[in-house]
Design an enzyme around this catalytic site. Structure first.
Site, PDB file in Angstrom:
ATOM      1  CG  HIS A 125       6.853  -3.612   9.484  1.00 10.10           C
ATOM      2  ND1 HIS A 125       6.338  -4.863   9.740  1.00 10.10           N
ATOM      3  CD2 HIS A 125       5.786  -2.765   9.594  1.00 10.10           C
ATOM      4  CE1 HIS A 125       5.047  -4.782   9.980  1.00 10.10           C
ATOM      5  NE2 HIS A 125       4.679  -3.530   9.904  1.00 10.10           N
ATOM      6  CG  ASP A 175      -1.913   1.868   8.365  1.00  6.21           C
ATOM      7  OD1 ASP A 175      -2.554   2.859   7.939  1.00  6.21           O
ATOM      8  OD2 ASP A 175      -0.899   1.419   7.798  1.00  6.21           O
ATOM      9  CB  SER A 195      -0.960  -0.019   1.195  1.00  7.67           C
ATOM     10  OG  SER A 195      -0.304   0.242   2.400  1.00  7.67           O
ATOM     11  CE  LYS A 233       2.650   0.369  10.603  1.00  9.69           C
ATOM     12  NZ  LYS A 233       1.417   0.634   9.827  1.00  9.69           N
ATOM     13  CD  GLU A 251       0.426   3.931   9.629  1.00  6.77           C
ATOM     14  OE1 GLU A 251       0.775   3.380  10.701  1.00  6.77           O
ATOM     15  OE2 GLU A 251       0.797   3.528   8.513  1.00  6.77           O
ATOM     16  CD  GLU A 299      -0.743  -2.129   9.009  1.00  6.31           C
ATOM     17  OE1 GLU A 299      -0.204  -1.723  10.064  1.00  6.31           O
ATOM     18  OE2 GLU A 299      -0.248  -1.953   7.884  1.00  6.31           O
ATOM     19  CD  GLU A 326       2.415  -5.091   7.718  1.00  2.26           C
ATOM     20  OE1 GLU A 326       1.879  -4.870   8.833  1.00  2.26           O
ATOM     21  OE2 GLU A 326       2.755  -4.193   6.945  1.00  2.26           O
ATOM     22  CE  LYS A 366       5.457   2.193   6.016  1.00  5.37           C
ATOM     23  NZ  LYS A 366       4.260   2.254   5.155  1.00  5.37           N
ATOM     24  CG  HIS A 380      -0.940  -5.342   4.059  1.00  4.18           C
ATOM     25  ND1 HIS A 380      -0.575  -4.690   5.205  1.00  4.18           N
ATOM     26  CD2 HIS A 380      -0.326  -4.674   3.039  1.00  4.18           C
ATOM     27  CE1 HIS A 380       0.226  -3.684   4.907  1.00  4.18           C
ATOM     28  NE2 HIS A 380       0.382  -3.643   3.604  1.00  4.18           N
ATOM     29  CG  ASP A 426       2.546   4.997   5.892  1.00  2.00           C
ATOM     30  OD1 ASP A 426       3.600   5.319   5.334  1.00  2.00           O
ATOM     31  OD2 ASP A 426       2.035   3.864   5.755  1.00  2.00           O
TER      32      ASP A 426
HETATM   33  P1  PGA Z   1       3.010  -1.159   3.083  1.00  2.00           P
HETATM   34  O1  PGA Z   1       2.038  -1.108   4.336  1.00  2.00           O
HETATM   35  O2  PGA Z   1       4.351  -1.534   3.555  1.00  2.00           O
HETATM   36  O3  PGA Z   1       2.335  -2.187   2.226  1.00  2.00           O
HETATM   37  O4  PGA Z   1       2.985   0.226   2.463  1.00  2.00           O
HETATM   38  C1  PGA Z   1       2.413  -0.700   5.580  1.00  2.00           C
HETATM   39  C2  PGA Z   1       1.693   0.541   5.984  1.00  2.00           C
HETATM   40  O5  PGA Z   1       0.812   1.042   5.253  1.00  2.00           O
HETATM   41  O6  PGA Z   1       1.999   1.065   7.036  1.00  2.00           O
HETATM   42 ZN    ZN Z   2       0.417   2.776   6.723  1.00  2.00          ZN
END
Ligand code: PGA
Ligand code: ZN
Length: 400
Positions: A354, A232, A42, A377, A273, A155, A196, A326, A146, A301
């Site tokens: 992650h 999330d 995503s 996270k 998030e 999430e 995940e 990230k 996911h 994010d």
């Molecule tokens: P992604 O998802 O690593 O698939 O972008 C994680 C997130 O959205 O936090």
């Molecule tokens: Zn996210």
């Protein structure tokens, strides 16, 4: 000298079975660092550009390695990352690929740490302070991008806010993951797992909230400290044709703000998030304001993509009070540090994260401790997730 004497790049597998880039950095004085790039599903539309692993390796070998080998010091992170940018020539690593860039950036940090004989988190600038250890969020139920045919919200995250130690927190999240599995069993719901390691049951979001509440209550009682939960939403993935597309109908921007505020109120959520689309600073600001009497973190994010100028926009708009970090989203550790620094100056909490596609690499555990992040996270179960969690516990013990 910790001058870089060699850089080796290779394709390796990530947790989804896709090829990603692993980098080895060697220094003249015998330092060695190895790191691998993670990969999102995503992904935000403003992220640095990931190229197919082999293409990225080829282009990086041709254009970037001559700027690194024999040229810069692995211990000088700004010089390493500056050389990567210079070789790439764009702002988002679209020429050599952010996957090779971030792998080299992280491997160089490890080589610099190894050459000087200090743990990576110390090399990255952190003095370990036990009382400020990052709290791990554990992804225990999920869907979105996911996992197919599961929840709309990407999430549901356990947050063991009352855990006395980081190990207690890590084990509580794993117990919560197991308890959610038990509750799904009791309800006769079969479930696989998403990218995940979270359960990905074919249930509605409202049933997922019910199950989270029950699991959090059970596990809090069993471990004897407070556990809350968060989300999330990854709302950008649902935003289409000017509205949020849920399985049971669509919501306008105003309805989405109200829905998020209601969820925060009803479930005392500690963290939300990406509640709004990745370009909706205004809506995110409205929600941040609407829930300002709660202690909830509203985190960007896809909204901020670890990018200082996007975070600056958010700060000016009053959008959110927290940023997800990230390193691969922006392409280098220096950029990630800049985003963290701007966040801290403006009292935005940082959450080191992650990606859904991961490797055994543990750099983010060190980054979270080094920068005194509020949260990390990195999942609750699955080997590529537990690699980071186990490293976090080793850091806490002083043996990483
Ligand atoms: P992604 O998802 O690593 O698939 O972008 C994680 C997130 O959205 O936090
Ligand atoms: Zn996210």
């Amino acid at each position: 000298m910790t001058h870089i004497s060699d850089v080796r790049l290779r394709p390796v597998l990530d947790s989804r079975g896709n090829k990603t880039v692993e980098a080895d950095v060697l220094t003249e004085d015998g330092g060695f660092g190895r790191a691998a790039a993670p990969s999102g599903a995503s992904t935000g539309e403003h992220e640095a550009i990931e190229l197919p692993a082999e293409e990225s390796i080829e282009k990086t070998t041709e254009h970037a390695l001559p700027h690194l080998v024999g040229e810069v010091d692995a211990g000088d992170q700004r010089a390493v990352d500056g050389a990567l940018y210079e070789a790439d020539g764009s702002e988002n690593f679209s020429n050599i690929g952010a996957n090779s860039a971030v792998a080299i950036s992280m491997a160089a940090a490890k080589a610099g740490a190894d050459a000087t004989g200090v743990a990576l988190y110390k090399h990255l600038g952190g003095a370990f302070r036990g009382s400020n250890f990052p709290i791990p969020f554990g992804n225990v139920i999920g869907g979105g991008e996911h996992a197919k045919d599961a929840t709309d919200i990407q999430e549901f995250l356990a947050a063991p806010v009352g855990a006395p130690t980081v190990a207690d927190a890590v084990f509580a999240n794993a117990e919560l993951h197991g308890t959610v599995g038990d509750i799904l069993d009791e309800r006769g719901i079969g479930a696989g797992k998403g990218d995940e390691g979270a359960w990905a049951p074919p249930i509605s979001d409202s049933e997922a909230f019910e199950i989270m509440e029950e699991a959090v209550t059970r596990v809090s009682e069993s471990v004897g400290f407070e556990i809350r939960f968060g989300l999330d939403v990854a709302a950008a993935e649902m935003y289409e044709d000017g509205a949020y597309q849920y399985s049971d109908g669509e919501k306008t921007t105003e309805e989405q703000i109200e829905y998020m505020a209601d969820l925060i109120e009803e479930y005392n959520l500690v963290y939300v998030e990406d509640p709004m689309d990745e370009n909706d600073y205004e809506g995110t600001a409205k929600l941040t304001e609407a829930v300002s009497d709660h202690d909830t973190l509203i985190c960007g994010d896809d909204l901020f993509v670890t990018n200082v100028s996007r975070l600056q926009n958010g700060i000016e708009a009053g959008a959110g009070n927290s940023i997800l970090i990230k390193p691969n989203q922006i392409g280098s550790l220096s950029d990630a540090f800049d985003a963290i620094e701007l966040a801290v100056e403006n009292e935005y909490k940082t959450v080191i994260s992650h990606r859904s596609g991961e490797t055994e690499d543990t750099t983010i555990a060190h980054l979270a401790v080094a920068t005194d992040a509020a949260y990390i996270k990195t999942g609750a179960v699955a080997g590529e997730r537990t690699a980071k969690l186990n490293e976090l516990m080793r850091i806490a013990e002083g043996v990483a």
